[in-house]
Design an enzyme around this catalytic site. Structure first.
Site, PDB file in Angstrom:
ATOM      1  N   PRO A  93       0.792  -1.232   0.000  1.00  0.00           N
ATOM      2  CA  PRO A  93       0.000   0.000   0.000  1.00  0.00           C
ATOM      3  C   PRO A  93       0.826   1.285   0.000  1.00  0.00           C
ATOM      4  O   PRO A  93       1.890   1.347   0.608  1.00  0.00           O
ATOM      5  CB  PRO A  93      -0.809  -0.106   1.296  1.00  0.00           C
ATOM      6  CG  PRO A  93      -0.095  -1.091   2.141  1.00  0.00           C
ATOM      7  CD  PRO A  93       0.565  -2.045   1.196  1.00  0.00           C
ATOM      8  N   ASN A  94       0.291   2.252  -0.697  1.00  0.00           N
ATOM      9  CA  ASN A  94       0.831   3.620  -0.816  1.00  0.00           C
ATOM     10  C   ASN A  94       2.064   3.723  -1.717  1.00  0.00           C
ATOM     11  O   ASN A  94       2.534   4.826  -1.990  1.00  0.00           O
ATOM     12  CB  ASN A  94       1.143   4.218   0.575  1.00  0.00           C
ATOM     13  CG  ASN A  94      -0.087   4.268   1.447  1.00  0.00           C
ATOM     14  OD1 ASN A  94      -1.123   4.794   1.030  1.00  0.00           O
ATOM     15  ND2 ASN A  94      -0.013   3.696   2.639  1.00  0.00           N
ATOM     16  N   ARG A 138       5.294  10.947  -2.681  1.00  0.00           N
ATOM     17  CA  ARG A 138       5.087  10.580  -1.267  1.00  0.00           C
ATOM     18  C   ARG A 138       6.376  10.768  -0.462  1.00  0.00           C
ATOM     19  O   ARG A 138       7.374  10.097  -0.719  1.00  0.00           O
ATOM     20  CB  ARG A 138       4.661   9.110  -1.199  1.00  0.00           C
ATOM     21  CG  ARG A 138       4.521   8.578   0.197  1.00  0.00           C
ATOM     22  CD  ARG A 138       4.405   7.061   0.204  1.00  0.00           C
ATOM     23  NE  ARG A 138       4.249   6.572   1.554  1.00  0.00           N
ATOM     24  CZ  ARG A 138       4.488   5.327   1.939  1.00  0.00           C
ATOM     25  NH1 ARG A 138       4.880   4.430   1.064  1.00  0.00           N
ATOM     26  NH2 ARG A 138       4.320   4.976   3.192  1.00  0.00           N
ATOM     27  N   TYR A 169      11.431   8.531   0.794  1.00  0.00           N
ATOM     28  CA  TYR A 169      11.323   7.491  -0.241  1.00  0.00           C
ATOM     29  C   TYR A 169      11.928   7.878  -1.588  1.00  0.00           C
ATOM     30  O   TYR A 169      11.927   7.062  -2.516  1.00  0.00           O
ATOM     31  CB  TYR A 169       9.849   7.098  -0.419  1.00  0.00           C
ATOM     32  CG  TYR A 169       9.249   6.516   0.845  1.00  0.00           C
ATOM     33  CD1 TYR A 169       9.738   5.324   1.372  1.00  0.00           C
ATOM     34  CD2 TYR A 169       8.228   7.173   1.529  1.00  0.00           C
ATOM     35  CE1 TYR A 169       9.220   4.786   2.549  1.00  0.00           C
ATOM     36  CE2 TYR A 169       7.691   6.641   2.699  1.00  0.00           C
ATOM     37  CZ  TYR A 169       8.197   5.454   3.200  1.00  0.00           C
ATOM     38  OH  TYR A 169       7.685   4.926   4.362  1.00  0.00           O
ATOM     39  N   ASN A 182       7.785  -5.864  -1.310  1.00  0.00           N
ATOM     40  CA  ASN A 182       7.827  -4.737  -0.387  1.00  0.00           C
ATOM     41  C   ASN A 182       6.411  -4.639   0.192  1.00  0.00           C
ATOM     42  O   ASN A 182       5.528  -4.053  -0.432  1.00  0.00           O
ATOM     43  CB  ASN A 182       8.207  -3.441  -1.094  1.00  0.00           C
ATOM     44  CG  ASN A 182       8.300  -2.281  -0.097  1.00  0.00           C
ATOM     45  OD1 ASN A 182       7.883  -2.401   1.061  1.00  0.00           O
ATOM     46  ND2 ASN A 182       8.833  -1.150  -0.547  1.00  0.00           N
ATOM     47  N   ALA A 187       3.396  -0.890   4.649  1.00  0.00           N
ATOM     48  CA  ALA A 187       2.915  -0.879   6.046  1.00  0.00           C
ATOM     49  C   ALA A 187       2.453  -2.255   6.516  1.00  0.00           C
ATOM     50  O   ALA A 187       2.481  -2.536   7.726  1.00  0.00           O
ATOM     51  CB  ALA A 187       1.797   0.142   6.199  1.00  0.00           C
ATOM     52  N   HIS A 246       4.421  -4.525   9.015  1.00  0.00           N
ATOM     53  CA  HIS A 246       4.381  -4.373  10.475  1.00  0.00           C
ATOM     54  C   HIS A 246       3.067  -4.840  11.085  1.00  0.00           C
ATOM     55  O   HIS A 246       2.889  -4.742  12.289  1.00  0.00           O
ATOM     56  CB  HIS A 246       4.631  -2.902  10.829  1.00  0.00           C
ATOM     57  CG  HIS A 246       5.682  -2.257   9.975  1.00  0.00           C
ATOM     58  ND1 HIS A 246       6.988  -2.692   9.966  1.00  0.00           N
ATOM     59  CD2 HIS A 246       5.621  -1.249   9.056  1.00  0.00           C
ATOM     60  CE1 HIS A 246       7.683  -1.961   9.093  1.00  0.00           C
ATOM     61  NE2 HIS A 246       6.868  -1.085   8.525  1.00  0.00           N
ATOM     62  N   GLU A 305      12.323  -9.974   1.163  1.00  0.00           N
ATOM     63  CA  GLU A 305      11.596  -8.779   1.622  1.00  0.00           C
ATOM     64  C   GLU A 305      12.456  -7.552   1.346  1.00  0.00           C
ATOM     65  O   GLU A 305      13.641  -7.557   1.694  1.00  0.00           O
ATOM     66  CB  GLU A 305      11.335  -8.917   3.126  1.00  0.00           C
ATOM     67  CG  GLU A 305      10.690  -7.695   3.753  1.00  0.00           C
ATOM     68  CD  GLU A 305      10.600  -7.819   5.283  1.00  0.00           C
ATOM     69  OE1 GLU A 305      10.805  -8.919   5.836  1.00  0.00           O
ATOM     70  OE2 GLU A 305      10.331  -6.781   5.908  1.00  0.00           O
ATOM     71  N   HIS A 314      12.752  -3.086   1.277  1.00  0.00           N
ATOM     72  CA  HIS A 314      12.230  -1.772   1.675  1.00  0.00           C
ATOM     73  C   HIS A 314      13.113  -0.688   1.084  1.00  0.00           C
ATOM     74  O   HIS A 314      14.352  -0.834   1.073  1.00  0.00           O
ATOM     75  CB  HIS A 314      12.215  -1.633   3.202  1.00  0.00           C
ATOM     76  CG  HIS A 314      11.345  -2.644   3.864  1.00  0.00           C
ATOM     77  ND1 HIS A 314       9.981  -2.517   3.899  1.00  0.00           N
ATOM     78  CD2 HIS A 314      11.644  -3.821   4.447  1.00  0.00           C
ATOM     79  CE1 HIS A 314       9.474  -3.575   4.502  1.00  0.00           C
ATOM     80  NE2 HIS A 314      10.453  -4.393   4.838  1.00  0.00           N
ATOM     81  N   LEU A 315      12.480   0.375   0.653  1.00  0.00           N
ATOM     82  CA  LEU A 315      13.239   1.527   0.134  1.00  0.00           C
ATOM     83  C   LEU A 315      14.038   2.182   1.260  1.00  0.00           C
ATOM     84  O   LEU A 315      15.222   2.473   1.115  1.00  0.00           O
ATOM     85  CB  LEU A 315      12.261   2.545  -0.465  1.00  0.00           C
ATOM     86  CG  LEU A 315      11.499   2.052  -1.706  1.00  0.00           C
ATOM     87  CD1 LEU A 315      10.175   2.788  -1.839  1.00  0.00           C
ATOM     88  CD2 LEU A 315      12.346   2.241  -2.946  1.00  0.00           C
ATOM     89  N   SER A 316      13.352   2.425   2.365  1.00  0.00           N
ATOM     90  CA  SER A 316      14.007   3.076   3.508  1.00  0.00           C
ATOM     91  C   SER A 316      14.592   1.997   4.418  1.00  0.00           C
ATOM     92  O   SER A 316      14.224   0.817   4.324  1.00  0.00           O
ATOM     93  CB  SER A 316      12.991   3.923   4.275  1.00  0.00           C
ATOM     94  OG  SER A 316      11.973   3.095   4.826  1.00  0.00           O
ATOM     95  N   ARG A 337      14.226   3.923  11.729  1.00  0.00           N
ATOM     96  CA  ARG A 337      13.078   4.833  11.733  1.00  0.00           C
ATOM     97  C   ARG A 337      12.291   4.644  13.036  1.00  0.00           C
ATOM     98  O   ARG A 337      12.876   4.320  14.059  1.00  0.00           O
ATOM     99  CB  ARG A 337      12.229   4.568  10.479  1.00  0.00           C
ATOM    100  CG  ARG A 337      13.001   4.857   9.177  1.00  0.00           C
ATOM    101  CD  ARG A 337      12.146   4.688   7.945  1.00  0.00           C
ATOM    102  NE  ARG A 337      11.019   5.605   7.956  1.00  0.00           N
ATOM    103  CZ  ARG A 337       9.936   5.480   7.162  1.00  0.00           C
ATOM    104  NH1 ARG A 337       9.882   4.464   6.304  1.00  0.00           N
ATOM    105  NH2 ARG A 337       8.955   6.342   7.212  1.00  0.00           N
ATOM    106  N   ARG A 386       8.336   0.365  13.126  1.00  0.00           N
ATOM    107  CA  ARG A 386       8.745  -0.141  11.802  1.00  0.00           C
ATOM    108  C   ARG A 386       9.849  -1.189  11.897  1.00  0.00           C
ATOM    109  O   ARG A 386      10.172  -1.864  10.920  1.00  0.00           O
ATOM    110  CB  ARG A 386       9.241   1.007  10.912  1.00  0.00           C
ATOM    111  CG  ARG A 386       8.140   1.948  10.490  1.00  0.00           C
ATOM    112  CD  ARG A 386       8.653   2.964   9.482  1.00  0.00           C
ATOM    113  NE  ARG A 386       7.831   4.148   9.526  1.00  0.00           N
ATOM    114  CZ  ARG A 386       6.669   4.293   8.871  1.00  0.00           C
ATOM    115  NH1 ARG A 386       6.217   3.340   8.095  1.00  0.00           N
ATOM    116  NH2 ARG A 386       5.980   5.410   8.983  1.00  0.00           N
TER     117      ARG A 386
END
Ligand code: DQA
Length: 146
Positions: free
Chosen positions: A9-10, A17, A22, A73, A76, A79, A97, A99-101, A106, A110
C-alpha cells in the site's frame, strides 16, 4: 524463471510521497529498472501493486503455480499482516523482503516485520536498488536450488 514482484500500500504514490524518505523515483520508473534487470538476467518478472491486503494475498496464492520466487515490499503491511506472512509461508516459494528506507533506523514500530521470519532475507535502505538487489538475491537462491 518467473519472479513475482509485489508492492504494498501507498507505493503507487512514489515520486510525490514523502520524497525525503522514499526519494523521487516513481513506481513506474522502479518497475522499468526491475524489468531491465530481469532481461539482463534472462528471466521474466511480473510487477503488481495493490493497496489491498486481500489482493496481495490472492497474487501470492496464484504465484504458487506460476512463479519460482517472490520479491515483496509489503510496505505498512510489513508491520501488521499475519495474513500476508501466512500466505507466503503457505506457498513455500523463496521470498526476499525489500524496503526503500532502512526500517531499522526509523520509528520503533517499523523495526518489527511479520514477514522477515518467512523470508530468505531482507534488504532495507537502498532506495530503488533494494528491489534490484532483492531480484538478484532471489535469482541466485533459485539458481542454487535453495
Ligand atoms: C516501506 C517502509 C514501511 O515502514 C512503510 O510503511 C512503507 C514503505 C519502505 O519501502 O521503506 O510504506 O516498506
Amino acid at each position: 524463471m518467473n519472479i513475482l514482484v509485489l508492492h504494498g500500500p501507498n507505493l503507487n504514490l512514489l515520486g510525490t510521497r514523502e520524497p525525503d524518505v522514499y526519494g523521487r523515483d516513481t513506481l513506474g520508473g522502479i518497475n522499468e529498472a526491475i524489468t531491465t534487470l530481469a532481461a539482463e538476467l534472462g528471466i521474466s518478472v511480473t510487477c503488481f501493486q495493490s493497496n489491498s491486503e486481500g489482493e496481495l494475498i490472492d497474487r501470492i496464492h496464484t504465484a504458487a503455480s506460476t512463479c519460482d520466487g517472490i520479491v515483496i515490499n509489503p510496505a505498512a503491511y510489513t508491520h501488521t499482516s499475519v495474513a500476508i506472512r501466512d500466505a507466503l509461508s503457505a506457498v513455500a516459494l523463496p521470498v526476499v523482503e525489500v524496503h526503500l528506507s532502512n526500517i531499522h533506523r526509523r520509528e520503533e514500530f517499523r523495526t518489527r516485520s511479520f514477514i522477515a521470519p518467512v523470508a530468505v532475507g531482507q534488504i532495507s535502505g537502498f532506495g530503488p536498488d533494494s528491489y534490484l538487489l532483492g531480484l538478484r538475491a532471489v535469482f541466485n537462491q533459485i539458481k542454487k536450488g535453495l
